[in-house]
Design an enzyme around this catalytic site. Structure first.
Site, mmCIF file in Angstrom:
data_model
loop_
_atom_site.group_PDB
_atom_site.id
_atom_site.type_symbol
_atom_site.label_atom_id
_atom_site.label_comp_id
_atom_site.label_asym_id
_atom_site.label_seq_id
_atom_site.Cartn_x
_atom_site.Cartn_y
_atom_site.Cartn_z
ATOM 1 N N HIS A 36 -2.322 7.109 4.521
ATOM 2 C CA HIS A 36 -0.942 6.060 4.878
ATOM 3 C C HIS A 36 0.492 6.735 4.431
ATOM 4 C CE1 HIS A 36 -0.060 1.150 6.136
ATOM 5 N NE2 HIS A 36 -0.190 2.310 6.648
ATOM 6 N N CYS A 65 0.673 -1.325 -0.188
ATOM 7 C CA CYS A 65 -0.088 0.052 0.255
ATOM 8 C C CYS A 65 1.105 1.516 0.339
ATOM 9 C CB CYS A 65 -0.913 -0.159 0.573
ATOM 10 S SG CYS A 65 -0.909 1.565 2.448
#
Length: 532
Positions: free
Chosen positions: A176, A119
């Site tokens: 993130h 990710c």
């Protein structure tokens, strides 16, 4: 011999006279020549006709609408290549996706689009146009790490450059990429941010009795875990630290994608009569483990698993974004790009995504990095197009700046791995400008794909007797360099079960040359972390 030579010459003339000329035939990526548009840029396969067609279409659209196109990037989380109906999934795997399928049918479906193995690296590559090894963002931040992480510190983001190009920039959803104030979206180029700073499970895993009873049942440890991140959706504008807007717990997490979509659609509606374009970066919570679908969707998918319900919900959320564009009369001047940040998470089986390829999230095998991708722009992208041309999600960076008419803003002081794929996307029969896809696992170079051939110089081991589960792509280890390498033909062996290096000796030097040229770029443009 003279007769044979004459016969061959005659045959060549006859073949040249029949059908399309060589210039009109699709370029063979394996044999294609490349060129650099700048010393710090990834070499491209140049398609002058595609570039000209795209430029003409963009000029026409700008004359009609008065400004460059709006750009909407929807990035889903842990969604597999085979989850959508347009990619062979949908109803067949218990998760109908009518809205996504409709976008694919009216636009372009890319069957060889690539992410990074996980990710944070993928998100960084999209927003910087650079490989994770160049930015230093090699793997996802763990719970507690993201809150203080510097993330994109020192990198130039797509949002910053589009802002210079006159765009209003909005980030919604999962970030993130560092939670320190200087690394939050609103302080790295976005005019406003509304979303979750870290990964979905960081808000829920420590609350789950079956997973972490030591945290749930001990008040001191529970307080320690709760203090690891801002436990909720946050909101922020430039120059300030984002503040809590919607607390997340095991109940409210079910409403996160609804909240995110509501914010995105309201932003779209607010842009109806504005005279400048916008960039919307919308990163969903779903379908990252553990999935808690909205009550409207829980148990309603044919698959009846939380993941399947979440895919059905995500399809609905995409439909809401498209409808907001339609209702505000902006759909015809908006390019929509939809993809997943990596392959499905195998460790959560049976509640996981679907891929027809080998392995999953964390792996450099196709199941970890081949992402479903749809690109739609009514009236600009011919409906029903399907292409297996290479497209790396990093290419969103250079392509978006080209769409904005400001390719001149692409940095020249660092190596840019992103390729401008405007001609590929917009020309009626556009071809990819990318010849090589590179496979990296953190700062370890693993291999490359050219044409249908994938050549690995290292391997990954996902099996470990002392791990749970025993097979874990996300916890894979690296092998030493492989003598002779591993060669796969992805057209006849998409599951990468039969390495053919001994049978493909003529083709291997082509891939080795591409690899050597790629690794040479790190000499003139040193990465932020050393190569291993």
């Amino acid at each position: 011999m003279r007769r044979l030579a004459a016969g061959i010459s005659a045959l060549a003339l006859a073949v040249g006279a029949v059908g399309a000329s060589a210039q009109d035939r699709p370029v063979d990526g394996f044999l294609a020549a490349t060129k650099r548009v700048a010393p710090n840029r990834e070499p491209i396969i140049d398609h002058p006709k595609d570039r000209a067609a795209a430029a003409a279409a963009l000029n026409s659209a700008k004359a009609r609408f008065g400004h460059a196109p709006n750009i909407v990037m929807i990035l889903m989380d842990d969604v597999g290549w085979g989850d959508m109906g347009a990619f062979g999934g949908g109803v067949a795997v218990g998760s109908p996706t009518p809205n996504l399928d409709r976008l694919a049918a009216t636009g372009l479906r890319l069957t060889s689009a690539y992410s990074q193995p996980s990710c944070t690296p993928t998100r960084a590559s999209i927003l910087t146009g650079r490989l994770p090894v160049r930015t230093g963002l090699l793997k996802p931040y763990l719970p507690g790490e993201n809150n203080e992480a510097a993330g994109l510190n020192g990198e130039t983001t797509l949002a910053q450059l589009l802002k210079q190009a006159g765009y209003t920039t909005q980030a919604v959803g999962k970030w993130h990429l560092g939670g320190a104030p200087s690394s939050q979206p609103q302080n790295v180029g976005f005019d406003q941010y509304y979303g979750i700073l870290t990964s979905s499970d960081d808000y829920t895993a420590w609350r789950e009795q079956w997973r972490n009873p030591d945290l749930v049942n001990d008040p001191d440890r529970r307080a320690w875990a709760a203090d690891g991140e801002i436990m909720g959706i946050v909101s922020g504008t430039p120059g300030i630290t984002a503040t809590l807007a919607f607390p997340i717990d095991l109940d409210s997490v079910r409403y996160v994608d609804e909240k995110l979509t509501d914010h995105a659609t309201k932003f779209i509606a607010s842009r109806k009569n504005e005279k400048n374009p916008f960039f919307l970066y919308f990163a969903t919570r779903g379908a990252h483990f553990d999935n808690y679908p909205h009550p409207q969707f829980a148990g309603k998918s044919p698959g009846r698993y939380p993941y399947k319900d979440t895919i059905v919900e995500l399809d609905h959320r995409v439909g809401q974004v498209v409808e907001a564009l339609k209702q505000s009369d902006q759909l015809e001047n908006t390019i929509i790009m939809i993809a997943s940040d990596n392959g499905p998470m195998a460790e959560t089986f049976p509640d996981m995504g679907t891929t027809p390829f080998r392995s999953a999230k964390g792996s450099i095998y196709e199941g970890g990095v081949r992402t479903p991708m749809i690109v739609s722009w009514p009236g600009m992208i011919a409906p029903g197009r399907v292409s297996d041309g290479l497209f790396d999600l990093m290419d969103v960076f250079a392509t978006s700046l080209s769409l904005a008419g400001r390719a001149d803003l692409i940095p020249t002081d660092r190596y840019i791995d992103s390729i401008d794929q405007t001609g590929f996307l917009l020309a009626p029969e556009g071809q990819t400008a990318r010849r090589v896809e590179y496979y990296w696992a953190t700062n370890v170079f693993m291999g490359a794909r050219v044409g249908e051939f994938k050549y690995l110089v290292r391997d990954q081991s996902t099996e470990s007797d002392d791990s749970w589960p025993r097979s874990s792509p996300f916890s894979a280890s690296f092998t030493s360099p492989i003598y002779g390498g591993k060669m796969f033909d992805l057209y006849i062996d998409p599951k990468e079960e039969h390495a053919l290096a001994p049978l493909k000796q003529p083709q291997i030097p082509v891939l080795k040359n591409a690899i050597n040229a790629h690794l040479a770029t790190f000499k003139n443009y040193p990465p932020k972390v050393p190569l291993r």
